[in-house]
Write a protein that holds these residues in place. Structure first.
Motif, PDB file in Angstrom:
ATOM      1  N   LEU A  79      18.238 -39.656 -12.656  1.00  0.00           N
ATOM      2  CA  LEU A  79      17.606 -39.489 -11.224  1.00  0.00           C
ATOM      3  C   LEU A  79      17.665 -40.485  -9.701  1.00  0.00           C
ATOM      4  O   LEU A  79      18.157 -39.840  -8.981  1.00  0.00           O
ATOM      5  CB  LEU A  79      16.097 -38.928 -11.767  1.00  0.00           C
ATOM      6  N   ILE A  80      18.148 -41.333  -9.995  1.00  0.00           N
ATOM      7  CA  ILE A  80      18.246 -42.832  -9.485  1.00  0.00           C
ATOM      8  C   ILE A  80      19.560 -42.235  -7.765  1.00  0.00           C
ATOM      9  O   ILE A  80      20.355 -41.897  -8.929  1.00  0.00           O
ATOM     10  CB  ILE A  80      18.428 -43.496 -10.190  1.00  0.00           C
ATOM     11  N   GLY A  81      19.197 -41.962  -6.667  1.00  0.00           N
ATOM     12  CA  GLY A  81      19.912 -42.016  -5.534  1.00  0.00           C
ATOM     13  C   GLY A  81      20.109 -40.224  -5.153  1.00  0.00           C
ATOM     14  O   GLY A  81      21.381 -40.022  -4.709  1.00  0.00           O
ATOM     15  N   THR A 138       2.040 -43.376  -0.298  1.00  0.00           N
ATOM     16  CA  THR A 138       2.081 -41.792  -1.245  1.00  0.00           C
ATOM     17  C   THR A 138       2.686 -40.990  -0.432  1.00  0.00           C
ATOM     18  O   THR A 138       3.031 -40.949   0.768  1.00  0.00           O
ATOM     19  CB  THR A 138       0.989 -41.295  -0.949  1.00  0.00           C
ATOM     20  N   ILE A 139       3.915 -39.773  -0.608  1.00  0.00           N
ATOM     21  CA  ILE A 139       4.640 -40.103  -0.439  1.00  0.00           C
ATOM     22  C   ILE A 139       4.352 -37.365  -0.700  1.00  0.00           C
ATOM     23  O   ILE A 139       4.347 -37.617  -2.142  1.00  0.00           O
ATOM     24  CB  ILE A 139       6.471 -39.306  -0.237  1.00  0.00           C
ATOM     25  N   ASN A 140       3.540 -36.573   0.226  1.00  0.00           N
ATOM     26  CA  ASN A 140       3.365 -35.491   0.157  1.00  0.00           C
ATOM     27  C   ASN A 140       4.482 -34.464   0.296  1.00  0.00           C
ATOM     28  O   ASN A 140       4.213 -33.421  -0.458  1.00  0.00           O
ATOM     29  CB  ASN A 140       2.146 -35.423  -0.313  1.00  0.00           C
ATOM     30  N   SER A 195      13.258 -32.995  -0.178  1.00  0.00           N
ATOM     31  CA  SER A 195      14.072 -34.367  -0.292  1.00  0.00           C
ATOM     32  C   SER A 195      14.656 -35.564   0.371  1.00  0.00           C
ATOM     33  O   SER A 195      16.104 -36.046   0.303  1.00  0.00           O
ATOM     34  CB  SER A 195      15.125 -33.345   1.538  1.00  0.00           C
ATOM     35  N   ILE A 196      14.186 -35.639  -0.953  1.00  0.00           N
ATOM     36  CA  ILE A 196      13.681 -37.224  -0.845  1.00  0.00           C
ATOM     37  C   ILE A 196      14.957 -37.815  -2.084  1.00  0.00           C
ATOM     38  O   ILE A 196      14.416 -38.171  -3.191  1.00  0.00           O
ATOM     39  CB  ILE A 196      12.462 -38.163  -0.834  1.00  0.00           C
ATOM     40  N   LYS A 211      16.109 -31.796  -5.755  1.00  0.00           N
ATOM     41  CA  LYS A 211      16.634 -29.886  -4.839  1.00  0.00           C
ATOM     42  C   LYS A 211      17.976 -29.788  -5.936  1.00  0.00           C
ATOM     43  O   LYS A 211      18.742 -29.308  -6.050  1.00  0.00           O
ATOM     44  CB  LYS A 211      16.871 -30.026  -3.266  1.00  0.00           C
ATOM     45  N   GLU A 212      18.509 -31.806  -5.499  1.00  0.00           N
ATOM     46  CA  GLU A 212      20.295 -31.419  -6.361  1.00  0.00           C
ATOM     47  C   GLU A 212      19.264 -31.629  -8.157  1.00  0.00           C
ATOM     48  O   GLU A 212      21.002 -31.292  -8.560  1.00  0.00           O
ATOM     49  CB  GLU A 212      20.715 -33.171  -5.730  1.00  0.00           C
ATOM     50  N   LEU A 213      18.716 -32.085  -8.222  1.00  0.00           N
ATOM     51  CA  LEU A 213      18.580 -32.162  -9.801  1.00  0.00           C
ATOM     52  C   LEU A 213      18.081 -30.911  -9.495  1.00  0.00           C
ATOM     53  O   LEU A 213      18.131 -30.365 -11.183  1.00  0.00           O
ATOM     54  CB  LEU A 213      17.548 -33.499 -10.254  1.00  0.00           C
TER      55      LEU A 213
END
Length: 587
Positions: free
Chosen positions: A319-321, A346-348, A353-354, A325-327
């Protein structure tokens, strides 16, 4: 100084700057450096690609496979469960955790060991009503104590041993590090027993919804009679595509549907939705009315079958990188990502897109059957528990293979590379691992990092750049004696390890240490030992060592927590190393 040496130093400075900036992956930086050396003919093709055939690089790859065998059979988890049983109070837990992980990390890749132990430590903390933040930093640091006890404890030990042998000063034996390693282990345990209660933070466990600040992003919204969404399914409403909002639940009279993409919306339906404040406010234009009295609790997001789980992005994860969405994460893993923790933040918002990084903790909402699949997936470390294994009966066989690998190398029957390779073959022949599992077990980023950075060390030696830097070092502290030089080399390595990868720090400083020893007429072995111990004990930052990054989010730590505990411990180890290394390895 020759033009060749100047060019090598320029590449050295550029490589270090890229490592520190974290702008590119470490292995890519190493390959950029290697490509530059080859392009300017500062190393021959044979020297440039020698890193891939270096015994240290190949041994590290083999040790990844051996560690995978232990993990698959549950051998490491079985030891960890004993740890949970005997950690009855804070002091007992510290001793058991640090003692167990130190022994295991002396023979097993420490990131793999810590990956297994993180959920076990959190279970122990929960059962004994302790704060996990009091235990996870000691876990990470003690895994580094273990790494400096044997030749195979870390890749750094193997690398410096290989550099020493190539320079004509001989390789290191399997347990040559052990006496100094045990001194540092005893000092480290005493440090946490005496000062841990005051230096380590006490972060109490909160509800998951509160930890991830979900109350600001999840609310209830009622479908009004005049809403244009009436008669349309959740999927057809395009709330996700056009408004970046996820409908988690549709509440109806007497029942509730979860993640209901085909659910047709009707007047007075109540939607449990996840999105940013701005997006949620804009939904009012679609005839959705916000419940201003809504208070989010964990149970609101869970049922008997669907529940919340925290999953750590594991070392070497595919998953790294990549972004969610890509996954195609939701369809691929049958899980919905509600929030993320990264380095204490915390990212909500805009999660899809991260790009994911090692140590990120994802808050997932998934069905119990799908969570079982996540536990078996090597891309994740599920933090609530450790799964059992169908191959537990093979654990004694794998332990026996590892003992044979270490024993044959320790008694000089075969070199460690040969015994490690034979151990890998044994795992494959006995079908503990399949060949695909063996390939997947190798952290190829580490292998390419090592293979790419080793030629830079060769170029420093052959171009005279290492000699030039050594002359400057001798000019500053050489008159104060070899012990002062050793202290400076240890300190330089420690600082570089806390700002870039430890393997790169060791490879870049080892040629300088050898040249310095030659100029002042002493044996370089004590200097090389100082490099191995300093490079393998990065305590002061959460990015100085992989295990620190792994426990950052699960422990709820802040950057300053590592400074408060790591700096004094690093100073203690520096003092002890300066005192004891010259006594154990004379100049």
């Amino acid at each position: 100084m020759t033009m060749q040496a100047i060019m090598v130093l320029a590449i050295l400075v550029g490589t270090v700057a890229l490592f520190v900036s974290e702008k590119y992956p470490l292995d890519l930086v190493a390959m950029i450096g290697l490509g530059t050396l080859l392009a300017f003919r500062l190393v021959t093709p044979e020297e440039g690609f020698s890193g891939f055939s270096n015994p240290a690089t190949l041994t590290v790859a083999a040790m990844f496979i051996l560690s995978a065998g232990l993990q698959k059979t549950g051998a490491t988890a079985a030891v960890g469960r004993l740890m949970v049983r005997f950690g009855t109070n804070h002091y007992a837990a510290l001793i058991v955790i640090m003692g167990t992980i130190t022994v295991m990390s002396a023979f097993v890749n420490n990131t793999a060991a810590v990956a297994v132990f993180i959920p076990l430590v959190m279970i122990l903390a929960n059962r004994r009503r302790m704060s996990a933040s009091k235990l996870l930093i000691p876990l990470s640091y003690a895994s580094q104590f273990g790494g400096v006890c044997t030749l195979i404890g870390t890749s750094t030990n193997l690398l410096v041993s290989s550099i020493s042998e190539q320079a004509g000063h001989g390789s290191f034996s399997m347990f040559e590090f052990s006496r100094m390693g045990l001194i540092l282990f005893a000092a480290g345990v005493a440090f946490f027993l005496l000062l841990g209660r005051w230096l380590l933070p006490d972060r109490q466990v909160r509800e998951i919804a509160a930890t991830y600040h979900l109350g600001e992003y999840v609310t209830e919204m009622r479908v009004r009679h005049d809403s244009p969404l009436v008669g349309r399914s959740v999927l057809d409403s395009r709330l996700g595509a056009e408004h970046d909002v996820t409908v988690l639940r549709v509440l109806q009279v007497g029942e509730a549907g979860w993640a209901p993409l085909r659910q047709v919306l009707e007047p007075d339906h109540v939607l449990l939705v996840h999105g940013s404040i701005g997006e949620l406010m804009r939904l009012r234009s679609l005839g959705l009315e916000m419940n201003v009295d809504f208070k989010l609790r964990d149970e609101t997001l869970q049922t008997e079958d669907l529940r919340l789980v925290q999953a750590l992005v594991a070392p070497g994860s595919s998953l790294i990188g990549h972004t969610l969405k890509e996954l195609d994460f939701r369809n691929r893993y049958k899980s919905l990502v509600l929030a993320m923790l990264r380095r204490g933040e915390t990212i909500n918002d805009k999660l899809s897109s991260i790009s994911l990084s090692l140590g990120d903790v994802l808050l997932l909402q998934a069905h119990e059957g799908d969570i079982t699949g996540l536990r078996r997936n090597k891309d994740f470390i599920v933090l609530d528990e450790v799964p059992g294994t169908a191959l537990r009966h093979r654990a004694p066989l794998v332990i026996g293979i590892l003992v044979a690998v270490v024993g044959l190398a320790a008694f000089n029957v075969f070199p460690i590379l040969v015994t490690a390779l034979l151990g890998c073959v044994a795992l494959l022949v006995t079908r503990v691992l399949h060949i695909e599992e063996a390939y997947n077990a190798i952290n190829w980023q580490v292998i390419f990092l090592l293979a790419g950075i080793l030629p830079l060390g060769i170029a420093m030696q052959t171009s005279g750049a290492a000699g030039f830097l050594a002359e400057r070092a001798v000019g500053v502290v050489g008159d104060m004696g070899p012990v002062a030089v050793l202290a400076v080399i240890y300190l330089m390595t420690s600082i570089m390890t806390d700002t870039m990868t430890n393997a790169a720090a060791a490879v870049l400083l080892a040629p300088i240490a050898i040249s310095t020893a030659e100029q002042i007429g002493v044996d370089p072995r004590p200097f090389l030992m100082a490099i191995t111990f300093a490079a393998s004990t990065g305590f002061s930052t959460p990015v100085g060592y992989q295990t620190n990054t792994m426990i950052y989010n699960p422990g709820g730590y802040k950057y300053t927590d590592f400074l408060r505990t790591g700096v004094p411990l690093s100073i203690l180890f520096w003092i002890l190393s300066v005192i004891f290394i010259p006594r154990l390895w004379s100049f």
